[in-house]
Design a protein around this motif. Structure first.
Motif, PDB file in Angstrom:
ATOM      1  N   PHE A 237       0.826  -1.201   0.000  1.00 18.44           N
ATOM      2  CA  PHE A 237       0.000   0.000   0.000  1.00 18.44           C
ATOM      3  C   PHE A 237       0.864   1.256   0.000  1.00 18.44           C
ATOM      4  N   VAL A 238       1.949   1.224   0.775  1.00 16.84           N
ATOM      5  CA  VAL A 238       2.849   2.376   0.853  1.00 16.84           C
ATOM      6  C   VAL A 238       3.513   2.629  -0.490  1.00 16.84           C
ATOM      7  N   LYS A 241       1.111   3.990  -3.138  1.00 13.46           N
ATOM      8  CA  LYS A 241       0.780   5.403  -2.930  1.00 13.46           C
ATOM      9  C   LYS A 241       1.938   6.310  -3.312  1.00 13.46           C
ATOM     10  N   GLN A 242       3.187   5.831  -3.115  1.00 13.05           N
ATOM     11  CA  GLN A 242       4.340   6.673  -3.374  1.00 13.05           C
ATOM     12  C   GLN A 242       4.711   6.755  -4.850  1.00 13.05           C
TER      13      GLN A 242
END
Length: 277
Positions: A237-238, A241-242
């Motif tokens: 997820f990180v 998003k990045q």
């Protein structure tokens, strides 16, 4: 698939062995870091299918397979990323697609940030270098990986326990696979200098903290097994998003080896992503 003898590139005194199969745009497959890992061992169910449309290059990272050892105390994954770029130079490849599994995903990300012009599209499969949102980390799988050569040392029992954490369905793990991985893991060179052993003052680079990740221009596909017990799903997820142009595909009933447990779906997905204009 009957594989030809591996080729060898001398990269600054480090002999790196690699397979080079098929024709077309270059596609680099970078394997993970488990005991007994190698390019062929990780991607044996993918090379033939992908090489029908691409020039598939599958290196044994130094410290794994038939390649020379990785020098102790060198940055992880940065040192390996540099060697892969040197391999591209050796092969006169200006730009390539990448598939990176686990450690290979972290290496791919590092290359994309350090040498963005060398990367076309990239597939990150349960990649390292990120951080989970809520899951406990490091996982038991990571702890086992890092400590495999400590204490009583490598054994079939320890390897089997470790490999079982990599897959959703351990019944798929054959005695032949375990024997091949154990033989590679028992290489005296590797026992003397485990490639994932971090030296004093050396830590695995936290790539997710690098502000350059938010500026990566590459079309990116992140693939994760829903039941991954090595790199937990919420780590994805990180990264999703990045990375500006990233999309996340979650495979059900799948552990850390998506390319192995769901090879047909993986191959079709990768080919579709890379060939989609």
């Amino acid at each position: 698939m009957q594989m030809a003898e591996m080729k060898i590139a001398d990269l600054g005194g480090i002999k790196l062995h690699y397979d080079d199969v098929g024709e077309g745009p270059a596609l680099i497959l970078i394997h993970g870091s488990g005991p007994g890992a190698s390019g062929r061992a990780n991607f044996i169910r993918n090379i033939e299918a992908l090489s029908k449309d691409f020039r598939v290059i599958v290196p044994d990272l130094p410290g794994f397979g038939q390649s020379d050892m990785k020098p102790a105390g060198t940055p992880i994954p940065g040192w390996w990323a540099d060697k892969i770029v040197e391999l591209l130079d050796h092969l006169d490849i200006a730009k390539a697609h990448f598939v990176g599994n686990s450690l290979g995903g972290a290496i791919t990300l590092k290359i994309a940030m350090e040498s963005p012009s060398r990367v076309d599209r990239m597939i990150l499969m349960g990649p390292g270098g990120g951080t989970p949102v809520t899951s406990v980390f490091p996982t038991e799988g990571i702890k086992t990986l890092v400590s495999f050569y400590d204490g009583p040392g490598p054994s079939l029992e320890r390897l089997k326990a470790f490999i079982n954490q990599f897959v959703y369905d351990p019944s798929q793990i054959t005695e032949e696979l375990l024997a091949e991985r154990l033989k590679a893991a028992m290489d005296p060179r590797v026992i003397a200098q485990p490639p994932m052993r971090l030296g004093p003052g050396v830590a695995f680079e936290e790539l997710w903290r690098d502000p350059r990740m938010a500026k990566l221009p590459h079309e990116t596909l992140i693939i994760w097994g829903r039941e991954d017990r090595v790199m937990p799903l919420d780590t994805g997820f990180v990264l999703m998003k990045q990375i500006p142009r990233a999309r996340l595909l979650v495979m059900p009933q799948c552990g850390h080896w998506a390319q192995w447990e769901h090879a047909d779906e993986f191959n079709k997905t990768v080919l579709g992503f890379l060939k989609n204009d």
